[in-house]
Scaffold this motif. Structure first.
Motif, PDB file in Angstrom:
ATOM      1  N   ASP A  50      12.458  12.078 -11.828  1.00  0.00           N
ATOM      2  CA  ASP A  50      13.109  11.432 -13.180  1.00  0.00           C
ATOM      3  C   ASP A  50      14.462  11.366 -12.548  1.00  0.00           C
ATOM      4  O   ASP A  50      15.932  10.118 -13.012  1.00  0.00           O
ATOM      5  N   ASP A  51      14.292  10.186 -11.669  1.00  0.00           N
ATOM      6  CA  ASP A  51      15.984   9.555 -11.149  1.00  0.00           C
ATOM      7  C   ASP A  51      15.867   8.509 -11.192  1.00  0.00           C
ATOM      8  O   ASP A  51      14.900   7.109 -11.041  1.00  0.00           O
ATOM      9  N   PRO A  52      16.899   7.600 -12.769  1.00  0.00           N
ATOM     10  CA  PRO A  52      17.011   6.802 -12.486  1.00  0.00           C
ATOM     11  C   PRO A  52      17.437   5.186 -11.273  1.00  0.00           C
ATOM     12  O   PRO A  52      17.104   3.944 -11.920  1.00  0.00           O
ATOM     13  N   ALA A  53      17.390   5.624 -10.738  1.00  0.00           N
ATOM     14  CA  ALA A  53      17.809   4.639  -9.473  1.00  0.00           C
ATOM     15  C   ALA A  53      16.087   4.614  -8.540  1.00  0.00           C
ATOM     16  O   ALA A  53      16.322   3.842  -8.169  1.00  0.00           O
ATOM     17  N   LEU A  54      15.462   4.760  -8.938  1.00  0.00           N
ATOM     18  CA  LEU A  54      13.956   4.983  -8.094  1.00  0.00           C
ATOM     19  C   LEU A  54      13.019   3.978  -9.642  1.00  0.00           C
ATOM     20  O   LEU A  54      12.449   4.499 -10.443  1.00  0.00           O
ATOM     21  N   GLU A  55      12.946   3.275  -9.906  1.00  0.00           N
ATOM     22  CA  GLU A  55      12.672   1.943 -10.176  1.00  0.00           C
ATOM     23  C   GLU A  55      11.415   1.656 -10.604  1.00  0.00           C
ATOM     24  O   GLU A  55      10.845   1.692 -11.041  1.00  0.00           O
ATOM     25  N   THR A  56      11.089   1.633  -9.115  1.00  0.00           N
ATOM     26  CA  THR A  56       9.223   1.835  -8.899  1.00  0.00           C
ATOM     27  C   THR A  56       8.749   2.849  -7.777  1.00  0.00           C
ATOM     28  O   THR A  56      10.409   3.068  -7.041  1.00  0.00           O
ATOM     29  N   PRO A  57       8.143   2.620  -7.878  1.00  0.00           N
ATOM     30  CA  PRO A  57       7.329   3.064  -6.349  1.00  0.00           C
ATOM     31  C   PRO A  57       8.018   2.198  -5.383  1.00  0.00           C
ATOM     32  O   PRO A  57       8.027   3.584  -4.228  1.00  0.00           O
ATOM     33  N   PHE A  58       7.564   1.313  -4.856  1.00  0.00           N
ATOM     34  CA  PHE A  58       7.946   0.409  -4.093  1.00  0.00           C
ATOM     35  C   PHE A  58      10.177   1.049  -3.344  1.00  0.00           C
ATOM     36  O   PHE A  58      10.071   1.175  -2.103  1.00  0.00           O
TER      37      PHE A  58
ATOM     38  N   HIS B 248       2.772   6.418  -3.928  1.00  0.00           N
ATOM     39  CA  HIS B 248       4.171   6.861  -4.101  1.00  0.00           C
ATOM     40  C   HIS B 248       4.228   7.297  -5.663  1.00  0.00           C
ATOM     41  O   HIS B 248       4.604   7.661  -5.992  1.00  0.00           O
ATOM     42  N   LEU B 249       2.873   6.496  -6.119  1.00  0.00           N
ATOM     43  CA  LEU B 249       2.868   6.433  -7.644  1.00  0.00           C
ATOM     44  C   LEU B 249       2.832   8.510  -8.454  1.00  0.00           C
ATOM     45  O   LEU B 249       4.016   8.181  -9.308  1.00  0.00           O
ATOM     46  N   PRO B 250       2.879   8.823  -7.523  1.00  0.00           N
ATOM     47  CA  PRO B 250       2.081  10.627  -8.563  1.00  0.00           C
ATOM     48  C   PRO B 250       3.511  10.728  -8.426  1.00  0.00           C
ATOM     49  O   PRO B 250       4.081  11.419  -9.351  1.00  0.00           O
ATOM     50  N   ASP B 251       4.073  10.879  -6.896  1.00  0.00           N
ATOM     51  CA  ASP B 251       5.588  10.781  -6.441  1.00  0.00           C
ATOM     52  C   ASP B 251       6.496  10.629  -7.688  1.00  0.00           C
ATOM     53  O   ASP B 251       7.783  11.313  -8.342  1.00  0.00           O
TER      54      ASP B 251
ATOM     55  N   VAL C  35       0.317  -1.228   0.334  1.00  0.00           N
ATOM     56  CA  VAL C  35      -0.437   0.041  -0.089  1.00  0.00           C
ATOM     57  C   VAL C  35       0.958   1.336  -0.164  1.00  0.00           C
ATOM     58  O   VAL C  35       0.461   2.513  -0.853  1.00  0.00           O
ATOM     59  N   GLY C  36       1.839   0.842   0.603  1.00  0.00           N
ATOM     60  CA  GLY C  36       3.068   2.272   0.921  1.00  0.00           C
ATOM     61  C   GLY C  36       3.008   2.455  -0.442  1.00  0.00           C
ATOM     62  O   GLY C  36       3.336   3.751  -0.915  1.00  0.00           O
ATOM     63  N   ALA C  37       3.743   1.351  -1.103  1.00  0.00           N
ATOM     64  CA  ALA C  37       4.356   1.649  -2.720  1.00  0.00           C
ATOM     65  C   ALA C  37       3.605   2.171  -3.462  1.00  0.00           C
ATOM     66  O   ALA C  37       3.942   4.184  -4.109  1.00  0.00           O
TER      67      ALA C  37
ATOM     68  N   VAL D 145      -3.807  -5.997 -10.928  1.00  0.00           N
ATOM     69  CA  VAL D 145      -2.515  -6.496 -10.946  1.00  0.00           C
ATOM     70  C   VAL D 145      -1.595  -5.506 -11.761  1.00  0.00           C
ATOM     71  O   VAL D 145      -0.513  -5.583 -11.181  1.00  0.00           O
ATOM     72  N   ASP D 146      -2.272  -5.230 -12.891  1.00  0.00           N
ATOM     73  CA  ASP D 146      -1.063  -4.090 -13.653  1.00  0.00           C
ATOM     74  C   ASP D 146      -0.369  -3.662 -13.014  1.00  0.00           C
ATOM     75  O   ASP D 146       0.892  -3.407 -12.957  1.00  0.00           O
ATOM     76  N   LEU D 147      -0.903  -2.772 -12.548  1.00  0.00           N
ATOM     77  CA  LEU D 147      -1.498  -1.536 -11.601  1.00  0.00           C
ATOM     78  C   LEU D 147      -0.318  -1.637 -10.727  1.00  0.00           C
ATOM     79  O   LEU D 147       1.105  -1.482  -9.917  1.00  0.00           O
ATOM     80  N   LEU D 148      -0.436  -3.288  -9.949  1.00  0.00           N
ATOM     81  CA  LEU D 148       0.307  -3.498  -8.447  1.00  0.00           C
ATOM     82  C   LEU D 148       1.454  -3.838  -9.745  1.00  0.00           C
ATOM     83  O   LEU D 148       2.794  -3.403  -8.568  1.00  0.00           O
ATOM     84  N   MET D 149       1.703  -4.463 -10.274  1.00  0.00           N
ATOM     85  CA  MET D 149       3.189  -5.026 -10.471  1.00  0.00           C
ATOM     86  C   MET D 149       3.832  -3.849 -10.999  1.00  0.00           C
ATOM     87  O   MET D 149       5.007  -3.520 -10.846  1.00  0.00           O
ATOM     88  N   MET D 150       3.453  -2.475 -11.582  1.00  0.00           N
ATOM     89  CA  MET D 150       4.322  -1.177 -11.809  1.00  0.00           C
ATOM     90  C   MET D 150       4.571  -0.553 -10.408  1.00  0.00           C
ATOM     91  O   MET D 150       5.816   0.142 -10.463  1.00  0.00           O
TER      92      MET D 150
END
Length: 357
Positions: free
Chosen positions: A135-143, A127-130, A122-124, A311-316
């Protein structure tokens, strides 16, 4: 005006939709589905539920409101008992029956639900909008943005609450595997001619043990990360081997490689790496890869499609993977060097694919 009122109601329903999953999470952690089940087929009164769940006296006045919401959401039913004043009896629905441990063996999907409603997932999502604006490449996912490491880093013991999340994740995935395995072993033709099978990312071996019991002629093994294999259960007579390793680097040789809900966790490039190891592992004559995953758009049902897209959105939110449609799967299979495949529905929004070299 009427259309605006309806639109407003739908907007509010979507806006407050998270409360449905949180209420379900609460009900499971309080043991409410199990309490109703243990009261027998006649259902359970509110008094019986209160007596069975760990709610202190000061919180009991709030429980009827939770139960009313859960019933309105279709998780339970509520019926007034004729001749017993205002007493209401709560009963399980087809949805909540899936949550119950019917035989004391840990069956039921409650652990799976609690995994999906955990603060890590849920925490991940929060963070979807942020993440979209970063544009930070180190942040591959909201997780990663939420927890400082990716999901696999948590599984390997890094990040806050890693040990708890690792156990929660493994127990949750095992409960989902127990639910699906009956559907899988019914696909008997899939296992024809197979004498050895390795379940890649097979966790605690729930699926591999079920296949070994259903098809005694198939020698089954599980490949997973060392920390997962370390906690694998003792031999229960199924004769399953547990192998610590990395599927990106090597997969043990077998007639068939099983990837159950594995590829959707990974990017297209990582899927190609995994499938390359699968091609090396399977025998050239008669070997195959068995993939259990979603095929987006495989069902005409709008409800099934909505689950696939959720589930696709969850994977993202939690991985670099995604749910794929027929064209996307085909490209990956062909790019990985496979010559042929066949896909068919397995259960609801899930499909099974047999992939041939």
């Amino acid at each position: 005006m009427a259309s605006n009122a309806q639109a407003h109601a739908e907007l509010c329903s979507i806006t407050f939709g998270y409360l449905k999953s949180m209420a379900l999470d609460c009900a499971i952690k309080l043991g409410i589905p199990q309490a109703i089940h243990l009261c027998g087929g006649g259902g359970a009164s509110l008094a019986a539920i209160m007596a069975a769940v760990p709610v202190p006296e000061s919180r009991r006045p709030y429980l009827p409101r939770l139960m009313r919401f859960l019933a309105a959401s279709g998780i339970f039913t509520d019926d007034a008992v004729v001749g017993v004043g205002e007493e209401v009896v709560y009963r399980l629905t087809p949805v909540s029956r899936l949550l119950v441990d019917h035989d004391g063996s840990g069956s039921g999907l409650s652990p799976f639900v609690v995994t999906q409603t955990s603060k890590h997932f849920v925490g991940a999502a929060m963070h979807l909008p942020d993440w979209f604006q970063s544009d930070d490449p180190a942040l591959e996912t909201p997780f990663t943005m939420a927890h400082g490491t990716d999901l696999w880093g948590v599984m390997m013991g890094r990040g806050g609450g890693a040990e708890v999340m690792n156990q929660l994740f493994n127990v949750g995935m095992a409960s989902h595997s127990r639910f699906m395995v009956d559907f899988l072993v019914c696909e008997r033709d899939v296992f024809e001619g197979v004498t050895s099978l390795v379940d890649v990312g097979g966790g605690s071996g729930t699926v591999a043990r079920a296949i070994a019991r259903a098809f005694p002629h198939v020698k089954c093994s599980v490949l997973d990360l060392p920390n997962v294999i370390e906690s694998a259960p003792a031999d229960d007579g199924a004769g399953v081997d547990y192998i610590a390793g990395d599927m990106m680097k090597s997969i043990p040789s077998a007639d068939a490689v099983l990837l159950k809900h594995v590829l959707h966790d990974w990017s297209d490039q990582d899927c190609l790496k995994i499938l390359a190891q699968c091609r090396k592992a399977i025998h050239a004559a008669g070997g195959k890869v068995i993939i259990v995953d979603m095929l987006v758009g495989s069902s005409p049902s709008r409800d099934m499609l909505q689950v696939q897209l959720q589930v696709d959105l969850l994977m993202m939110a939690i991985t670099t993977g995604k749910e794929r449609d027929e064209q996307q799967w085909r490209k990956i299979f062909m790019d990985a060097g496979f010559s042929n495949y066949e896909t068919r529905p397995l259960m609801g929004f899930t499909s099974i694919t047999q992939l041939y070299p």
